[in-house]
Design a protein around this motif. Structure first.
Motif, short mmCIF file in Angstrom:
data_model
loop_
_atom_site.label_atom_id
_atom_site.label_comp_id
_atom_site.label_asym_id
_atom_site.label_seq_id
_atom_site.Cartn_x
_atom_site.Cartn_y
_atom_site.Cartn_z
N ASP A 280 1.01 -1.21 -0.03
CA ASP A 280 0.07 -0.04 -0.07
C ASP A 280 1.07 1.23 -0.13
OD1 ASP A 280 -2.20 -1.65 0.26
OD2 ASP A 280 -2.35 -1.50 2.08
N ALA A 281 2.03 1.19 -0.75
CA ALA A 281 2.94 2.40 -0.62
C ALA A 281 2.53 3.17 -1.94
CB ALA A 281 4.55 1.88 -0.64
N GLU A 282 2.37 4.65 -1.49
CA GLU A 282 2.19 5.53 -2.76
C GLU A 282 3.48 5.54 -3.57
OE1 GLU A 282 0.80 9.19 -1.30
OE2 GLU A 282 -0.97 8.21 -0.08
N GLN A 283 3.10 5.93 -5.01
CA GLN A 283 4.30 5.88 -5.69
C GLN A 283 4.68 7.34 -5.56
OE1 GLN A 283 2.81 5.37 -9.92
NE2 GLN A 283 5.01 5.49 -10.82
N LYS A 284 6.25 7.15 -5.70
CA LYS A 284 6.74 8.56 -5.44
C LYS A 284 6.54 9.61 -6.58
CE LYS A 284 11.40 10.06 -4.63
NZ LYS A 284 12.90 10.06 -4.23
N LYS A 285 6.39 10.58 -6.06
CA LYS A 285 6.28 11.74 -7.31
C LYS A 285 7.34 12.29 -7.71
CE LYS A 285 1.62 11.55 -6.51
NZ LYS A 285 1.60 10.71 -5.38
N LYS A 296 -0.45 19.94 -4.59
CA LYS A 296 -0.24 19.88 -3.34
C LYS A 296 -1.22 20.84 -2.39
CE LYS A 296 4.41 18.02 -3.68
NZ LYS A 296 5.64 18.08 -3.21
N TYR A 299 -4.69 19.40 -2.17
CA TYR A 299 -5.10 18.26 -1.60
C TYR A 299 -4.08 18.02 -0.25
CZ TYR A 299 -7.17 16.53 -5.64
OH TYR A 299 -8.07 16.14 -6.83
#
Length: 421
Positions: A280-285, A296, A299
């Motif tokens: 469940d790790a968010e993809q790095k921007k 940013k 949100y």
């Protein structure tokens, strides 16, 4: 029985005469054919010795296969029945000596007669003499091959190069052959007499006798033979036209072939085990710029949410909580001392839209027909004075007037073009 022996003796005596009168390539071809004839004669002598000595030691022919080694062992044993008294360590490996000695103790053979033993000894001397003659021819050919074909001799050895030239009919004929034909030069059809051909390797020519292929594992020998055959074709063309008399090209090709064969034998690289990604790790921007900053801001966490996420480590102060369905949600440090702020106000953040979204939003508001609550139904006109009118119709009528009416109408006024101070 040995019809070729006189011819072999004559050629060995007059080999210097051939050097003066014949072409060097032709001489090497004849010497090569002579070496083949000597091998055939050795096989005939070996069959003769094997048939005669079988009466005394029938198991020896299955233990010692090479004809020259068989002749040396028979000559050393003679008519001796106790092989522990015979020294064979300088003729055979230690394991073979032990097997021959143990087998001789249980053999069913009997001693030979004097006449038969003399014939066997004569055959042994003849086989050894033929082997010495062959070695002399090979040395002569090797000495001449470094002058005629230095590059091929440096790559695969003088003996194998001489055999290839002898079968091909000379250096020039060898240079005109394709690599696939050079690879199978000297190959013989094997008579299996009904046995399985699963383990028989086809197309084994003179190329397989070179040192590079002999040192290669059996699984890679066919691949190595194709490589050596291709290089021999190139080196034969270099030698045929005398482009490199020093033989450096042949030595260079030999080094390259040895390096390739060693590379084939290296194990494949180990597969690197990659760690699994965090669940469940968010993809790095990975992008930045104005659009990312606006996203940013849109949100981002509010001050209230940040305070709710904080935790008070003073266990004497209880945390405010509320029940949301079946879950108990904590309020963190909201309205708690020690947050560093006098008051925490939940400010409503304005949602910033881009130009395209703002245009759609205005069009949607205009299409709903909403009218401000401060607008009145009374309209003032210079002709009739006060009259009743719908505010929305007044707005649409003023918006939908033609351009000429707005400037040249009798109801139009004047505009001040001067800037107000």
């Amino acid at each position: 029985m040995f019809s070729h022996l006189p011819a072999i003796r004559v050629l060995l005596k007059h080999i210097s005469f051939y050097c003066c009168c014949c072409c060097r390539c032709r001489l090497l071809v004849e010497c090569n054919k002579l070496a083949v004839d000597i091998d055939n004669e050795v096989v005939i002598v070996h069959n003769f010795m094997r048939d005669k000595f079988r009466l005394k030691f029938p198991e020896l022919e299955s233990l010692v296969h090479h004809p020259v080694d068989y002749a040396r062992v028979v000559q050393r044993i003679g008519n001796e029945m106790d092989l522990t008294q015979v020294e064979l360590e300088d003729l055979l490996p230690a394991a073979s000596v032990m097997v021959v000695t143990v087998t001789a103790t249980t053999t069913s053979g009997k001693p030979l007669s004097e006449e038969l033993l003399a014939k066997v000894m004569q055959g042994c001397e003849m086989a050894l003499q033929l082997d010495d003659d062959k070695q002399q021819i090979i040395k002569f050919v090797e000495g001449r091959m470094h002058q005629i074909a230095p590059n091929i001799s440096a790559a695969i050895g003088s003996e194998v190069a001489a055999r290839l030239m002898g079968v091909a009919g000379g250096l020039l004929s060898l240079s005109k052959m394709p690599a696939c034909n050079v690879q199978v030069l000297g190959a013989k059809r094997k008579t299996l007499a009904g046995y399985s051909s699963a383990t028989v390797r086809p197309h084994q020519g003179f190329i397989y006798g070179c040192q590079l292929i002999q040192q290669t594992p059996p699984a890679l020998q066919a691949k190595a033979a194709r490589l050596v055959g291709a290089k021999c074709t190139l080196l034969a063309r270099i030698d045929a036209y005398g482009q490199d008399p020093s033989g450096e090209t042949g030595q260079k090709f030999k080094t390259e072939m040895a390096t390739k064969i060693e590379k084939w034998q290296e194990p494949p690289p180990a597969k690197t085990v990659k760690p699994l990604p965090a669940p469940d790790a968010e993809q790095k921007k990975r992008r930045g710029g104005r659009r990312l900053r606006k996203m940013k801001e849109r949100y981002g966490l509010t001050d209230m949410r940040k305070a709710a996420n904080r935790m008070n480590f003073d266990f004497n102060v209880a945390e405010d909580e509320y029940i949301d369905g079946d879950e108990v949600v904590g309020l963190g440090t909201i309205n708690k001392d020690g947050t560093g702020r006098l008051r925490l106000v939940a400010s409503q953040q304005k949602v910033k839209l881009n130009a395209k979204q703002e245009k759609k939003y205005k069009a949607r508001l205009a299409g709903t027909g909403t009218v401000s609550g401060l607008s009145s139904t009374l309209a003032f006109t210079p002709v009739q004075g006060f009259e009743l009118a719908t505010p929305s119709s007044v707005i649409t009528e003023s918006d939908n007037r033609a351009g000429t009416e707005s400037y040249f109408s009798e109801y139009g006024g004047f505009r001040s073009l001067q800037k107000k101070t």
